[in-house]
Design a protein around this motif. Structure first.
Motif, short mmCIF file in Angstrom:
data_model
loop_
_atom_site.label_atom_id
_atom_site.label_comp_id
_atom_site.label_asym_id
_atom_site.label_seq_id
_atom_site.Cartn_x
_atom_site.Cartn_y
_atom_site.Cartn_z
N ALA A 200 44.32 38.76 35.49
CA ALA A 200 43.37 38.20 36.46
C ALA A 200 44.07 37.56 37.65
N LYS A 201 45.21 36.93 37.41
CA LYS A 201 45.92 36.25 38.51
C LYS A 201 46.42 37.23 39.57
N ASP A 202 46.58 38.50 39.19
CA ASP A 202 47.07 39.52 40.12
C ASP A 202 45.95 40.38 40.70
N TRP A 203 44.70 40.07 40.40
CA TRP A 203 43.60 40.97 40.72
C TRP A 203 43.50 41.28 42.21
N ASP A 204 43.68 40.29 43.05
CA ASP A 204 43.59 40.54 44.49
C ASP A 204 44.68 41.51 44.94
N SER A 205 45.89 41.33 44.43
CA SER A 205 46.99 42.23 44.78
C SER A 205 46.76 43.62 44.21
N ILE A 206 46.25 43.68 42.99
CA ILE A 206 45.95 44.96 42.35
C ILE A 206 44.94 45.74 43.19
N ARG A 207 43.88 45.07 43.59
CA ARG A 207 42.83 45.74 44.38
C ARG A 207 43.36 46.22 45.73
N SER A 208 44.28 45.46 46.31
CA SER A 208 44.81 45.84 47.62
C SER A 208 45.69 47.08 47.53
N LYS A 209 46.34 47.31 46.39
CA LYS A 209 47.22 48.46 46.22
C LYS A 209 46.48 49.70 45.71
#
Length: 224
Positions: A200-209
């Motif tokens: 969950a802590k990486d979700w914003d970065s995951i979505r951007s990639k």
């Protein structure tokens, strides 16, 4: 299945991660880790699960021995984890919402399907059987098959595409980890991200990639 699907062509093949993507297995590994540390009377660090999430089992064992200064053998740790995991994967792990329906729809569309996982064979077989997914895939491979250190590198996805006989640029990968999304993109594949609480802590970065992101397979791309 419900939901309104995004009109996106997934290509000729779909490659799926298991833990955290097709399978809601966060609770299983949390239980395994808690049992492991409790037996040794070691407080379980908050960052342990995320630190080992993308590693293959041998690397996790070496990391754990080094980090906690354990006078134990890697193979003994692996066997202990496997025994706990085998029971839980065979009896407790559940599919992510609408995952099984989506796999069946993809198969009906004629798409080739593969699993690309860090799980060893007996665990993935137990999980797939319990989840009702045994007959859903044309190929199953692991980071060990790809002779890779883990999903930090794209080899496992390239191996899956070769096993399916489909070029990387005609494959779509479904993953939940940031390093895995990045690796699959470097393999030249489209990537759809599945939300999992463990990352969950990486979700914003995951979505951007990723090329797309979902929290339920009812939101996964439509078959064209």
């Amino acid at each position: 299945m419900g939901g309104n699907r995004t009109k996106v062509n997934i290509g000729k093949a779909a490659i799926f991660d298991l833990d955290g993507t097709l399978l809601d297995s966060m609770g299983v590994w949390k239980e395994i880790d808690q049992r492991f540390f409790a037996r040794r009377h070691i407080p379980m660090p908050d960052d342990y699960a995320s630190a080992v999430a993308s590693m293959q089992t041998g690397a996790i064992a070496r990391y754990t021995i080094d980090r906690f200064h354990l006078d134990e053998r890697s193979e003994d740790l692996i066997e202990e984890w496997n025994q706990d995991a085998l029971l839980l994967y065979a009896t407790a792990v559940q599919p992510k919402p609408h995952a099984l329906d989506y796999l069946r729809a993809l198969r009906a569309s004629g798409a080739a399907l593969a699993v690309a996982t860090s799980l060893p064979p007996r665990l993935r077989q137990a999980a797939l059987k319990h989840a009702g997914m045994v007959d859903c895939f044309d190929q199953v491979c692991s980071v060990d098959d790809a002779e890779s250190i883990g999903k930090e590198e794209p080899e496992i996805y390239l191996l899956a595409s070769r096993m399916l006989g489909v070029a990387p640029d005609h494959c779509t990968v479904f993953e939940d980890l940031l390093v895995a999304v990045d690796s699959a993109k470097r393999a030249g594949m489209k990537v759809w991200a599945m939300y999992d609480q463990s990352s969950a802590k990486d979700w914003d970065s995951i979505r951007s990639k990723a090329d797309g992101a979902i929290t339920d397979f009812a939101q996964a791309p439509a078959i064209l």
